[in-house]
Write an enzyme that holds these catalytic residues in place. Structure first.
Site, PDB file in Angstrom:
ATOM      1  N   SER A   1      46.411  42.586  31.675  1.00  0.00           N
ATOM      2  CA  SER A   1      47.756  42.070  31.805  1.00  0.00           C
ATOM      3  C   SER A   1      48.701  42.459  30.442  1.00  0.00           C
ATOM      4  O   SER A   1      47.903  42.335  29.455  1.00  0.00           O
ATOM      5  CB  SER A   1      47.853  40.598  32.485  1.00  0.00           C
TER       6      SER A   1
ATOM      7  N   TYR B   1      45.899  31.718  33.141  1.00  0.00           N
ATOM      8  CA  TYR B   1      46.074  33.241  33.433  1.00  0.00           C
ATOM      9  C   TYR B   1      46.042  34.089  32.026  1.00  0.00           C
ATOM     10  O   TYR B   1      45.297  35.052  31.875  1.00  0.00           O
ATOM     11  CB  TYR B   1      47.484  33.753  34.309  1.00  0.00           C
TER      12      TYR B   1
HETATM   13  P1  NAD Z   1      48.678  40.272  44.482  1.00  0.00           P
HETATM   14  O1  NAD Z   1      48.790  38.954  44.775  1.00  0.00           O
HETATM   15  O2  NAD Z   1      49.597  41.121  45.385  1.00  0.00           O
HETATM   16  O3  NAD Z   1      47.119  40.732  45.004  1.00  0.00           O
HETATM   17  C1  NAD Z   1      46.033  39.966  44.429  1.00  0.00           C
HETATM   18  C2  NAD Z   1      44.758  40.561  45.419  1.00  0.00           C
HETATM   19  O4  NAD Z   1      43.550  39.365  44.894  1.00  0.00           O
HETATM   20  C3  NAD Z   1      45.257  40.090  46.901  1.00  0.00           C
HETATM   21  O5  NAD Z   1      44.476  41.201  47.470  1.00  0.00           O
HETATM   22  C4  NAD Z   1      44.372  39.103  47.200  1.00  0.00           C
HETATM   23  O6  NAD Z   1      43.923  38.930  48.523  1.00  0.00           O
HETATM   24  C5  NAD Z   1      43.113  39.233  46.059  1.00  0.00           C
HETATM   25  N1  NAD Z   1      42.496  37.874  45.973  1.00  0.00           N
HETATM   26  C6  NAD Z   1      43.143  36.647  45.332  1.00  0.00           C
HETATM   27  N2  NAD Z   1      42.018  35.690  45.172  1.00  0.00           N
HETATM   28  C7  NAD Z   1      41.007  36.197  46.070  1.00  0.00           C
HETATM   29  C8  NAD Z   1      39.727  35.834  46.458  1.00  0.00           C
HETATM   30  N3  NAD Z   1      39.498  34.658  46.231  1.00  0.00           N
HETATM   31  N4  NAD Z   1      38.886  36.561  47.224  1.00  0.00           N
HETATM   32  C9  NAD Z   1      39.087  37.884  47.256  1.00  0.00           C
HETATM   33  N5  NAD Z   1      40.244  38.450  46.955  1.00  0.00           N
HETATM   34  C10 NAD Z   1      41.443  37.666  46.584  1.00  0.00           C
HETATM   35  O7  NAD Z   1      48.749  40.692  43.252  1.00  0.00           O
HETATM   36  P2  NAD Z   1      48.967  41.994  42.499  1.00  0.00           P
HETATM   37  O8  NAD Z   1      50.233  42.044  41.540  1.00  0.00           O
HETATM   38  O9  NAD Z   1      48.489  43.232  43.403  1.00  0.00           O
HETATM   39  O10 NAD Z   1      47.638  41.812  41.321  1.00  0.00           O
HETATM   40  C11 NAD Z   1      46.515  42.621  41.364  1.00  0.00           C
HETATM   41  C12 NAD Z   1      46.008  42.356  39.905  1.00  0.00           C
HETATM   42  O11 NAD Z   1      46.839  42.846  39.043  1.00  0.00           O
HETATM   43  C13 NAD Z   1      45.689  40.978  39.461  1.00  0.00           C
HETATM   44  O12 NAD Z   1      44.454  40.968  38.599  1.00  0.00           O
HETATM   45  C14 NAD Z   1      46.921  40.530  38.535  1.00  0.00           C
HETATM   46  O13 NAD Z   1      46.641  39.527  37.848  1.00  0.00           O
HETATM   47  C15 NAD Z   1      47.104  41.904  37.819  1.00  0.00           C
HETATM   48  N6  NAD Z   1      48.451  42.123  37.389  1.00  0.00           N
HETATM   49  C16 NAD Z   1      49.344  41.989  38.033  1.00  0.00           C
HETATM   50  C17 NAD Z   1      50.754  42.285  37.507  1.00  0.00           C
HETATM   51  C18 NAD Z   1      52.106  42.148  38.287  1.00  0.00           C
HETATM   52  O14 NAD Z   1      53.041  42.411  37.663  1.00  0.00           O
HETATM   53  N7  NAD Z   1      52.205  42.017  39.607  1.00  0.00           N
HETATM   54  C19 NAD Z   1      50.841  42.577  36.339  1.00  0.00           C
HETATM   55  C20 NAD Z   1      49.692  42.512  35.334  1.00  0.00           C
HETATM   56  C21 NAD Z   1      48.417  42.242  36.068  1.00  0.00           C
END
Ligand code: NAD
Length: 297
Positions: A189, A202
């Site tokens: 991130s 986080y």
């Molecule tokens: P999102 O909330 O849309 O997706 C998160 C995913 O993790 C979902 O599929 C959810 O079901 C799964 N998940 C959460 N807890 C779980 C559990 N206990 N068991 C199984 N699955 C679980 O978010 P996203 O934006 O797609 O995030 C994906 C990754 O990218 C994450 O690690 C997030 O921290 C990282 N990220 C996102 C952003 C952003 O701006 N969206 C930026 C940097 C990093």
């Protein structure tokens, strides 16, 4: 073989540690075939190095957001995809199948004890091999630092940090070492580099992901296992719904992104396929920011 440097443990040079490991593998009858990354004739033209035909990719958090995008990207590049999620991946399966790919689903709560073993066992039954692991599942908890509880902290760090280590370990022991190599892509991130606001657990977990990426790369690079990370910038997914709905925060973020827009899962596809493919065979322990220029400011 007499170890050249005479040092032990973490002081040993990587060559000596690798050699010891190879001796162990040899004694255990585990065969590692060294990968020849030299380009030879038409078969290995540069774009072919990006192909994932015949590979199996496991993506955690595959039902939505960035995870869904990774599944589609790998399928387009030729891989079979195993999506791991708490909720049905029907939408992801449909998108993968629409591009001619094959998708399997493993439904499990990754916060449960032994989740990493559950996933490894399921993959063994489904495909019998895994070549690529994307540690994507993650959660965020927004709270003033003075109010964060231990339970909140554990929830975030168990999934975002601890599971990344133990799932990588399970896949490496179960598949990557016996198969002679593999690819691990951790999802870091901007908060692997910066402090953030009201998200201390986080930030701690994503900073750990970047450190872990380097630590595991150091141990496993000599086994043909590439461990790298992608640090997405501000992406339009469920994870950032609250931020995008707060007009002050939304404006402040957009003003600071040189590209002038939120990213999407499509923006990460190229980096993911690169790090999953032979094109990145000599890239180890690196966290690649895909952020519209956010870190350059
Ligand atoms: P999102 O909330 O849309 O997706 C998160 C995913 O993790 C979902 O599929 C959810 O079901 C799964 N998940 C959460 N807890 C779980 C559990 N206990 N068991 C199984 N699955 C679980 O978010 P996203 O934006 O797609 O995030 C994906 C990754 O990218 C994450 O690690 C997030 O921290 C990282 N990220 C996102 C952003 C952003 O701006 N969206 C930026 C940097 C990093």
């Amino acid at each position: 073989y007499e170890i050249g440097s005479g040092l032990v443990g973490s002081e040993m040079c990587i060559r000596d540690r690798s050699l010891l490991y190879y001796i162990f593998l040899l004694k255990s009858n585990i065969v590692i075939t060294s990968k020849n990354t030299k380009r030879k004739g038409k078969k290995d033209m540069i774009l072919d190095l990006f192909r994932l035909n015949g590979k199996v990719a496991v993506v955690t958090g595959a039902n939505t957001g960035l995870g869904q995008g990774f599944c589609v990207a790998f399928a387009e590049a030729g891989a079979t995809v195993i999506g791991v999620a708490r909720r049905s991946c029907a939408e992801t399966a449909a998108k993968v199948e629409a591009v001619g790919g094959t998708f399997f689903e493993v439904l499990t709560d990754l916060s449960a004890p032994d989740a990493s073993k559950t996933v490894a066992n399921a993959c063994k039954k489904l495909t019998g091999r895994v070549d690529i692991l994307v540690n994507n599942a993650g959660i965020i908890h927004r709270e003033d630092a003075v109010n964060v509880t231990e339970a909140n902290w554990d929830l975030v760090t168990n999934l975002n940090e601890k599971l990344v280590f133990f799932l990588s370990q399970a896949m490496t022991n179960e598949f990557f070492i016996p198969q002679g190599g593999g690819k691990i892509i951790n999802i870091a991130s901007m908060l692997s580099f910066q402090g953030g606001i009201r998200v201390p657990s986080y930030t701690a977990s994503k900073s750990a992901v970047m450190g872990l990426t380097k630590a595991l790369a150091n141990e496993w690079a000599s086994l043909n296992i590439n461990v790298n990370a992608i640090a997405p910038g501000y992406m339009a997914t469920n994870n950032t719904t609250a931020l995008r709905q707060d007009s002050d925060r939304n404006d402040a973020i957009l003003c600071r992104i040189p590209a002038g827009r939120w990213g999407t899962s499509d923006d990460l596809m190229g980096a993911a396929v690169f790090l999953a493919s032979d094109a990145s065979s000599y890239v180890n322990g690196f966290t690649l920011a895909v952020d519209g220029g956010w870190l350059a400011r």
